[in-house]
Design an enzyme around this catalytic site. Structure first.
Site, PDB file in Angstrom:
ATOM      1  N   ALA A 155       0.851  -1.194   0.000  1.00  0.00           N
ATOM      2  CA  ALA A 155       0.000   0.000   0.000  1.00  0.00           C
ATOM      3  C   ALA A 155       0.885   1.241   0.000  1.00  0.00           C
ATOM      4  CB  ALA A 155      -0.899   0.001   1.234  1.00  0.00           C
ATOM      5  N   LYS A 156       0.451   2.247  -0.734  1.00  0.00           N
ATOM      6  CA  LYS A 156       1.178   3.518  -0.714  1.00  0.00           C
ATOM      7  C   LYS A 156       0.538   4.361   0.388  1.00  0.00           C
ATOM      8  CE  LYS A 156       2.940   6.878  -4.050  1.00  0.00           C
ATOM      9  NZ  LYS A 156       4.324   6.931  -3.597  1.00  0.00           N
ATOM     10  N   ALA A 157       0.930   4.039   1.608  1.00  0.00           N
ATOM     11  CA  ALA A 157       0.316   4.654   2.796  1.00  0.00           C
ATOM     12  C   ALA A 157       1.188   5.810   3.287  1.00  0.00           C
ATOM     13  CB  ALA A 157       0.173   3.605   3.890  1.00  0.00           C
TER      14      ALA A 157
END
Ligand code: PMP
Length: 296
Positions: A155-157
């Site tokens: 995830a690009k969190a």
């Protein structure tokens, strides 16, 4: 610092197009307090034919959805609608070569509980390649990438980027251009905001997935290599292997493809202009701008 917006800038916020200077965020947002939000970094290009094209827009918005769902954040939007909204943002701001930043964030919530709703904003600004266009002097970071058992690593969190900020600041404070991080087992992983490839004896290598953000540019480089008939191996790569390579580069949407001059005290021996990596860099630029013609 880049100039992200001015008095006239329009952004997309929860279905509306609003002036950036008037847009408000809830200071009690769970995202602001805990880094609990997800985002994308996308680029659009003025093509050779003069149109404006967002590169791999479906892949980016699908990843945004994947990132939100990985973090249990509601994602009620259709990918096609978000793409349409992004083109509208570009058009309302009159920009073509843009860096586009969608962000999905949480409402006010000081607990760790799930939310019923998410907010979304899509912003765009003009931005040169993130790491410049000169060969980079890279430092092996003292920071490692997050443990995939502690974070949803695909995830690009937003919260993951505290790690990126620490690594990048450390490298720059020591006089380098950028950091390279290892994974929790000491294998080569990625940069703070880009994936890595290296070249040795006409073959390319890149860290396999599992401890990295599987980049859309990385996937594009793999596709280009296939078309160019260049052999690539995805594997666990050691620092020793990297430090005996002929050449290396970072790739990412913001950075595009940027070669390395050195890592720590190791200078990559092959002149960049004579590497396959340089040919990939040229082909990538031609691909994103839809320049006609065969691969060089
Ligand atoms: N790794 C990290 C940690 C990143 O932040 C990015 C930028 N999104 C990348 C790799 C490259 O990903 P992409 O090619 O999809 O931009």
């Amino acid at each position: 610092m880049a100039n992200y917006y001015n008095e006239q800038t329009i952004l997309f916020l929860d279905g509306e197009y609003v002036a950036a200077k008037d847009a408000k965020v809830d200071l009690y947002s769970q995202s602001l307090h805990y880094g609990y939000s997800v985002f994308e970094g996308i680029r659009s290009y003025k093509t050779a034919a003069g149109t404006t094209k967002i590169f791999k827009e479906v892949e980016h918005f699908e990843r945004l959805k994947h990132s939100a769902q990985s973090l249990n954040m509601p994602f009620p939007w259709k990918v096609e609608a978000l793409i349409k909204a992004t083109y509208e943002v570009l058009s309302r701001n009159g920009i073509h070569d843009a860096y586009i930043r969608p962000l999905v964030y949480a409402p006010a919530n000081m607990s760790f509980a799930k939310n019923e709703v998410s907010h979304i904003t899509i912003q765009a600004w003009e931005m040169a390649p993130f790491l410049g266009d000169k060969l980079l002097r890279i430092m092996t970071s003292s920071f490692q990438r997050p443990n995939p058992k502690g974070f949803k690593i695909t995830a690009k969190a937003s919260g993951h980027y505290v790690n990126s900020i620490m690594a990048s600041q450390e490298a720059k404070s020591k006089g380098f251009d950028e950091a390279l991080l290892t994974d929790m087992n000491g294998f080569v992983a990625e940069g703070p905001g880009a994936n890595l490839f290296f070249e040795k004896d006409g073959k390319l290598f890149t860290p396999s997935t599992g401890n990295i953000l599987p980049g859309i540019t990385r996937a594009t480089v793999l596709e280009l290599c296939k078309e160019m008939d260049v052999e690539v191996e995805e594997k666990q790569c050691t620092m020793e292997e990297l430090k005996s390579a002929d050449a290396a580069f970072f790739c990412g949407t913001a950075a595009e493809i940027v070669g390395f001059e050195s890592i720590d005290s190791y200078k990559f021996p092959k002149p960049w202009n004579r590497t396959i990596s340089k040919v990939i860099q040229t082909n990538y630029k031609n691909l994103v701008t839809e320049k006609q013609g065969a691969l060089v």
